[in-house]
Write an enzyme that holds these catalytic residues in place. Structure first.
Site, PDB file in Angstrom:
ATOM      1  N   LYS A 172      19.494  69.396 -65.119  1.00  0.00           N
ATOM      2  CA  LYS A 172      19.530  68.158 -64.337  1.00  0.00           C
ATOM      3  C   LYS A 172      18.390  67.229 -64.747  1.00  0.00           C
ATOM      4  O   LYS A 172      18.562  66.016 -64.815  1.00  0.00           O
ATOM      5  CB  LYS A 172      19.456  68.486 -62.846  1.00  0.00           C
ATOM      6  CG  LYS A 172      20.737  69.154 -62.331  1.00  0.00           C
ATOM      7  CD  LYS A 172      20.542  69.716 -60.928  1.00  0.00           C
ATOM      8  CE  LYS A 172      21.823  70.300 -60.362  1.00  0.00           C
ATOM      9  NZ  LYS A 172      21.576  71.122 -59.147  1.00  0.00           N
TER      10      LYS A 172
ATOM     11  N   GLU B  14      27.668  60.991 -61.941  1.00  0.00           N
ATOM     12  CA  GLU B  14      26.828  61.018 -60.735  1.00  0.00           C
ATOM     13  C   GLU B  14      26.785  62.409 -60.110  1.00  0.00           C
ATOM     14  O   GLU B  14      25.739  62.873 -59.662  1.00  0.00           O
ATOM     15  CB  GLU B  14      27.373  60.004 -59.708  1.00  0.00           C
ATOM     16  CG  GLU B  14      26.587  59.903 -58.417  1.00  0.00           C
ATOM     17  CD  GLU B  14      25.175  59.343 -58.622  1.00  0.00           C
ATOM     18  OE1 GLU B  14      25.061  58.177 -59.010  1.00  0.00           O
ATOM     19  OE2 GLU B  14      24.200  60.088 -58.406  1.00  0.00           O
TER      20      GLU B  14
ATOM     21  N   VAL C 277      24.176  65.671 -60.878  1.00  0.00           N
ATOM     22  CA  VAL C 277      22.822  65.852 -60.325  1.00  0.00           C
ATOM     23  C   VAL C 277      22.797  65.386 -58.872  1.00  0.00           C
ATOM     24  O   VAL C 277      23.252  64.283 -58.568  1.00  0.00           O
ATOM     25  CB  VAL C 277      21.776  65.014 -61.095  1.00  0.00           C
ATOM     26  CG1 VAL C 277      20.382  65.257 -60.525  1.00  0.00           C
ATOM     27  CG2 VAL C 277      21.801  65.315 -62.578  1.00  0.00           C
TER      28      VAL C 277
ATOM     29  N   GLY D 287      24.443  66.251 -56.251  1.00  0.00           N
ATOM     30  CA  GLY D 287      25.689  66.252 -55.487  1.00  0.00           C
ATOM     31  C   GLY D 287      26.058  64.885 -54.957  1.00  0.00           C
ATOM     32  O   GLY D 287      26.279  63.949 -55.737  1.00  0.00           O
TER      33      GLY D 287
ATOM     34  N   ILE E 248      24.267  62.663 -53.371  1.00  0.00           N
ATOM     35  CA  ILE E 248      23.219  61.632 -53.277  1.00  0.00           C
ATOM     36  C   ILE E 248      23.448  60.584 -54.358  1.00  0.00           C
ATOM     37  O   ILE E 248      23.611  60.935 -55.525  1.00  0.00           O
ATOM     38  CB  ILE E 248      21.818  62.247 -53.467  1.00  0.00           C
ATOM     39  CG1 ILE E 248      21.603  63.410 -52.497  1.00  0.00           C
ATOM     40  CG2 ILE E 248      20.738  61.191 -53.292  1.00  0.00           C
ATOM     41  CD1 ILE E 248      20.318  64.185 -52.740  1.00  0.00           C
TER      42      ILE E 248
END
Lengths: 391, 391
Positions: free
Chosen positions: A193, A117, A120, A122, A124
């Site tokens: 990303k 997670e 990409v 951070g 979120i």
């Protein structure tokens, strides 16, 4: 559950801080038992070591957190951990982007989790949201702002009138940008990303090489002033579209009208959008980097391993899709230096004007295929070409 | 897994459509075995019935989806289902808001799930994100736009110059607003949603009565024109703040500068923001209503039950918090009709001006406690008073 952390920079120390300090009772079940650092002179905690096998060969360690960055030896360490039955959580987009399918397959074979997670967006909860949406829907489009440094630069050029080099230097002084800023400002970071995002969104393996990528290195104050007069805002955007068995991805500067959500993503924030068949459009906004937000994303992955919740979002990347660069299209703003380039552009130019000492055009609608071929021609004579697609 | 649906209006038929038509292989495990409708003349499918006990007393049914709306008999049906060991998924904010704690407790006692993602923010994965953030962080603030109808009205007043009654009628004609629109335009609908959101965010039980609520019924074209000139946008917003063991909640019109994310949430979209101790600010945007988005949220809850994933986000509402109406504060725009009201406002008015045939002031910073007491005084002589807090 015992955790080993490979790397103790910003993100690694964020993970340590969250697990040590969060008042949440779930944290009591998580124990950081070993930390790999590079320099033995920087050992400050009893459980630090410079010997990777002290973590990778320790049968008591359940989860390896890889926050070293770079491709090697991160790749080898992740593979070794997975093969010895350890779960792996990584924040390292470079290695995840290159080896996502292999890591996922290896994790599956050894009945452990591979989660990323934090690689990409951070903090979120973006990748997990994509996986969740995919439990019901087909996703037809993903796009967004996934690089805080370039957004910080563009935001401050717009809001405070900095020119590119001034604000880049300021970002470097503040630690927002690296001394070699290419990965951030040339879109390479976003390209990595986007391979992760679109591989997940479309259940397939999308390679970096298939993503045309252009950054913001050449944007000037006069470009920005022109955009401001038109009530539009420039953002560096990753986009992937799927239609039946075709896909198309790109990373390029995009122009949004000022009354859109994207135009108002300020400072170093990130936003991701997806379109699902029944859910419609969803957007997820937050801090795309930073010690605690990124650390938080890693600890969420660890909790998903602890609760076995990760098994509810299985992933295989087993769809075969074909690249079709006609799927994304738009009008472009192109600014160039040599008057002769007008000849190359004459068939696509809808509007031509002088922009200070340069020339600029707005094109007709072009597909990515068409625009890429155009930019390739132009690049032979243009060294500071800048372009951006109208959203 | 066998599902019974109570109610077959927009949302119920959305659930049916998604489970029947989604190509996702997970759906093969879900079977809608019975549907309760109200009118026996409207039976169009073999598995429809007008007899609730055919669902509630059917031992083969694992999950009851409650999409009837209203408090009674929804409350009794949900309790009966939970007590007979059935999981319950509800989209009914009225009943969830009133009985959240009791439903959660009863579900826990009978070892089943009670989930209600669709009751707030339609298809946005908002409540589950709050639960996820809470696995690590304390949440100190939640706010957002959670009513599509009022956002549609305000958006169209701003963008297209409608006056309130014109656009309300248009919304009613389109089916966006009900024939009695009070719940949407007076903030009642949002008040219910805010009890659910903040009870979850703060681990406590927050009652509707503790939330001062003011809607947009009295906003005029001249108010909107004034805001437009100031480059600010009006939204109807729910806010809850927590500080140590104190909390404060309110639903009121809020003014955002045009360069904020919230100001640019258009049409009938929703957005929710939260602030967590390590994650910082996150925002979640999407369709807050509609057949398929809301149906999607319900099917996600059903999948969480099917995979037992809901057990990874347990909830007890067991914190004791005190109401402290000094926690939220701001300057207010107040527009009033009677010149005498100036006397009541003289101590707080920072700026006074005429607004067409009315009077308006901008106040000093006021707490919710102060502003509530002021509005109570004013309401004695003012019948069309309108106010909005500056964000």
């Amino acid at each position: 559950m015992k955790i080993g952390i490979l790397g103790f920079g910003t993100v690694g120390s964020g993970v340590y801080e969250i697990i040590s300090n969060s008042g949440n009772c779930l944290m009591k079940n998580l124990e950081i038992s070993k930390i790999l650092i590079r320099d033995k002179n920087k050992i400050t905690l009893d459980n630090m070591t410079i010997e990777p096998n002290e973590l990778l060969c320790d049968d008591n360690i359940d989860v390896i957190v890889e926050v070293m960055g770079g491709i090697h030896p991160a790749y080898e360490y992740i593979m070794k951990a997975l093969k010895s039955g350890k779960h792996v959580v990584s924040a390292n987009k470079a290695v995840v982007s290159k080896y996502l399918e292999e890591f996922t397959q290896t994790a599956k074979e050894h009945n452990v989790g591979f989660l990323y997670e934090a690689s990409v967006g951070g903090g979120i909860p973006w990748l997990k949201s994509i996986k969740q949406v995919k439990r019901i829907d087909e996703i037809s489009q993903v796009y967004g702002i996934f690089n805080g440094t370039s957004n910080f630069i563009l935001y401050n050029m717009f809001e405070k009138g900095y020119d590119f080099n001034e604000i880049l230097k300021l970002a470097q002084d503040k630690g927002y940008a690296e001394s070699d800023p290419s990965a951030d400002i040339d879109g390479i970071d976003i390209q990595r990303k986007l391979t992760i995002i679109s591989s997940l969104a479309f259940d397939t393996v999308i390679k970096e090489e298939s993503i045309p990528t252009f950054g913001i290195r050449h944007v000037t104050k006069s470009d920005i002033n022109y955009f401001k007069k038109q009530n539009i805002t420039l953002k560096l955007v990753a986009t992937s579209v799927k239609n039946n068995n075709d896909y198309c991805s790109c990373v390029e500067p995009v122009l949004f009208t000022n009354n859109t959500i994207e135009a108002n993503v300020s400072e170093n924030f990130n936003i991701g959008s997806l379109t699902g068949s029944s859910i419609g459009e969803l957007k997820f906004y937050g801090q795309g980097a930073g010690k605690l937000p990124t650390g938080n994303a890693i600890v969420q992955d660890i909790i998903d391993i602890y609760t076995e919740g990760y098994q509810n979002y299985p992933y295989y990347f087993d769809k075969k899709l074909s690249l079709n660069q006609n799927l994304i299209k738009g009008k472009y703003f192109i600014r160039f230096s040599n008057e002769q380039s007008k000849e190359v552009l004459k068939d696509v130019a809808n509007d031509y004007f002088k922009l200070d000492s340069s020339h600029a055009i707005i094109t007709n609608e072009l597909t990515i295929k068409e625009s890429q071929s155009l930019f390739e021609k132009l690049s032979k004579s243009e060294t500071n070409l800048f372009y951006a697609r109208y959203n």
